[in-house]
Design an enzyme around this catalytic site. Structure first.
Site, PDB file in Angstrom:
ATOM      1  N   TYR A  82      15.626 -11.251  33.700  1.00  0.00           N
ATOM      2  CA  TYR A  82      14.988 -11.589  34.980  1.00  0.00           C
ATOM      3  C   TYR A  82      14.666 -13.081  35.076  1.00  0.00           C
ATOM      4  O   TYR A  82      14.419 -13.601  36.156  1.00  0.00           O
ATOM      5  CB  TYR A  82      13.703 -10.777  35.199  1.00  0.00           C
ATOM      6  CG  TYR A  82      13.922  -9.282  35.347  1.00  0.00           C
ATOM      7  CD1 TYR A  82      15.200  -8.755  35.546  1.00  0.00           C
ATOM      8  CD2 TYR A  82      12.864  -8.394  35.294  1.00  0.00           C
ATOM      9  CE1 TYR A  82      15.404  -7.390  35.670  1.00  0.00           C
ATOM     10  CE2 TYR A  82      13.065  -7.018  35.430  1.00  0.00           C
ATOM     11  CZ  TYR A  82      14.340  -6.529  35.615  1.00  0.00           C
ATOM     12  OH  TYR A  82      14.536  -5.178  35.746  1.00  0.00           O
ATOM     13  N   LYS A 120      20.100  -2.569  22.792  1.00  0.00           N
ATOM     14  CA  LYS A 120      21.514  -2.244  22.987  1.00  0.00           C
ATOM     15  C   LYS A 120      22.289  -3.098  21.983  1.00  0.00           C
ATOM     16  O   LYS A 120      23.187  -3.867  22.340  1.00  0.00           O
ATOM     17  CB  LYS A 120      21.891  -2.550  24.452  1.00  0.00           C
ATOM     18  CG  LYS A 120      23.231  -2.038  24.893  1.00  0.00           C
ATOM     19  CD  LYS A 120      23.288  -0.532  25.079  1.00  0.00           C
ATOM     20  CE  LYS A 120      24.698  -0.116  25.466  1.00  0.00           C
ATOM     21  NZ  LYS A 120      24.957   1.315  25.311  1.00  0.00           N
ATOM     22  N   ASP A 136      20.513   3.686  26.244  1.00  0.00           N
ATOM     23  CA  ASP A 136      21.117   4.817  26.967  1.00  0.00           C
ATOM     24  C   ASP A 136      20.663   6.140  26.358  1.00  0.00           C
ATOM     25  O   ASP A 136      20.316   7.090  27.061  1.00  0.00           O
ATOM     26  CB  ASP A 136      22.649   4.700  27.020  1.00  0.00           C
ATOM     27  CG  ASP A 136      23.265   4.227  25.717  1.00  0.00           C
ATOM     28  OD1 ASP A 136      22.515   3.791  24.814  1.00  0.00           O
ATOM     29  OD2 ASP A 136      24.498   4.293  25.574  1.00  0.00           O
ATOM     30  N   ASP A 161      11.443  -2.035  32.379  1.00  0.00           N
ATOM     31  CA  ASP A 161      11.241  -1.811  33.812  1.00  0.00           C
ATOM     32  C   ASP A 161      11.732  -0.403  34.168  1.00  0.00           C
ATOM     33  O   ASP A 161      11.039   0.385  34.825  1.00  0.00           O
ATOM     34  CB  ASP A 161      12.060  -2.878  34.570  1.00  0.00           C
ATOM     35  CG  ASP A 161      11.712  -2.955  36.042  1.00  0.00           C
ATOM     36  OD1 ASP A 161      10.821  -2.221  36.475  1.00  0.00           O
ATOM     37  OD2 ASP A 161      12.356  -3.750  36.752  1.00  0.00           O
ATOM     38  N   ASP A 173       9.256   3.426  34.364  1.00  0.00           N
ATOM     39  CA  ASP A 173       9.224   4.267  35.573  1.00  0.00           C
ATOM     40  C   ASP A 173       9.673   5.688  35.252  1.00  0.00           C
ATOM     41  O   ASP A 173       9.105   6.666  35.753  1.00  0.00           O
ATOM     42  CB  ASP A 173      10.140   3.694  36.666  1.00  0.00           C
ATOM     43  CG  ASP A 173       9.384   2.719  37.563  1.00  0.00           C
ATOM     44  OD1 ASP A 173       8.284   2.282  37.165  1.00  0.00           O
ATOM     45  OD2 ASP A 173       9.890   2.387  38.648  1.00  0.00           O
TER      46      ASP A 173
END
Ligand code: NAD
Length: 358
Positions: A141, A191, A223, A247, A251
């Site tokens: 980001y 990852k 994943d 992020d 959620d």
């Protein structure tokens, strides 16, 4: 203990839920003999209305000199057309930046009596009690180069995932410290099979772990983690991960437990910690005494644990919340047939009474 707490109620339901959490903190001070000084400040849309900017310098100065910040929510339809720099939500970015808030902590815990509010089966979610620790100021980001450029035949969009040793080290420490307040297990999510930045992430987390041998560390690809959160969320205690992975996963974890009105958060950094519910200003129910104050009261409990290291006090507040739910009190968002429907202030009052009698 003596502490100053900045109280930034903000907009919409923020004005209704924050006073409930302040009541609880005042009661904690009385019962456990701490002196908390509460100083109110303007933030978001109500600050724009009053002084023309979403984060007045006085509010920033107050947040910086306080030991912790309790925030309600900012934003609402009234300010939606404002230019980007003058929107209420800019205040959050300003506070994050000024307080150096690099770690976002979001617990997801299932209250057994609310299991039916989740979209997942009771047997999958029963007993969930996990904490997502998300890196908040680095990663894709913020990494450079970024932007959209013209190229032959079209355009090219670029973002860059960047992490330094120091950024990884400090977030890993937050996760291991948090695990020590819990079940002492950390899962680092990355990852590393594809991304070099993740390879470094994993290496540094392993290095930091040498100082926390009482905490168990495991690694998981993002994943797989997204899948495991749905398949068997009980396996997790603390998850630590990058800005973007966090992020998404935070959620996902939040939704395991049902209502948004129940979920607290903490952001920790180089100065005061900031504590706020994960929901927004809920303009559709603002001013109607309908909002659930539990996320904000639970955020205050996190403040006690993470900024003030008052674990006993935090547990007492959490216990009062649990007891209130066990007694059948529900705001509208978590109401089900047979339960006792109450408004924001009554829910706050019952939790307060249970705390005082605890
Ligand atoms: P929201 O979280 O405010 O509301 C989403 C839904 O959840 C609404 O139906 C609302 O009634 C319900 N809800 C939220 N909190 C609740 C509570 N405590 N009790 C019961 N129900 C609750 O999200 P939104 O509608 O997308 O955003 C509204 C405004 O809030 C926007 O201006 C947005 O920018 C802002 N916002 C602020 C923050 C923040 O201050 N950290 C976070 C998210 C959104």
């Amino acid at each position: 203990m003596d502490a100053t707490i900045a109280v930034l109620a903000g907009d919409g339901v923020g004005q209704e839920i924050v006073p409930q959490a302040v009541k609880l903190l005042q009661a904690v001070g009385e019962r456990f003999h701490h002196r908390f000084e509460f100083v109110a400040g303007d933030v978001g849309g109500q600050a724009i209305d009053k002084v023309g900017v979403p984060l007045p310098p006085e509010t920033l100065a107050l947040a910086t000199r306080s030991d912790a910040v309790l925030l309600g929510a900012v934003g609402g339809p009234k300010w939606e057309g404002f230019e980007y720099g003058r929107r209420p939500e800019r205040a959050l970015l300003g506070l994050r930046e000024q307080l150096g808030l690099f770690a976002n902590l979001r617990p997801a815990r299932l209250y057994p009596m609310l299991a039916d509010a989740s979209t997942l089966k009771r047997e999958v979610i029963e007993g969930i009690d996990l904490l997502v620790v998300r890196e908040l100021t680095g990663g894709i980001y913020f990494g450079k180069p970024k932007g959209i450029k013209k190229i032959a035949g079209g355009e090219k969009g670029v973002n860059t995932e960047v992490y330094t040793t120091e950024e990884i080290r400090r977030i890993a420490k937050v996760a291991f410290e948090a695990a020590r307040k819990r079940r002492r297990r950390v899962t680092s999510v990355d990852k590393a099979n594809v991304l070099e930045s993740s390879e470094l992430w994993r290496r540094v987390v392993i290095e930091v772990h040498k100082g926390y041998q009482d905490v168990e560390l495991s690694h998981m690809y993002v994943d797989n983690c997204a899948m495991q959160l749905i398949r068997n969320p009980r396996q997790f205690d603390v998850l630590v991960t990058t800005n973007m992975f966090g992020d998404i996963l935070s959620d996902e974890a939040a939704m395991l437990t049902g209502s948004i009105g129940m979920l607290p958060s903490a952001s920790l950094g180089t100065h005061a910690g900031l504590y706020e519910p994960i929901h927004g200003s809920a303009p559709d129910i603002a001013g109607k005494n309908m909002a659930n104050p539990i996320a904000t009261i639970a955020s205050a409990a996190m403040m006690l644990a993470y900024t003030f290291h008052l674990d006993k006090e935090a547990e007492a507040v959490e216990h009062a919340i649990l007891q209130t739910l066990e007694q059948g009190y529900r705001t509208k968002d978590i109401h089900s047939p047979g339960a006792r429907l109450v408004g924001t202030s009554e829910m706050g009052d019952v939790i307060l009474k249970n705390f005082q009698q605890g």
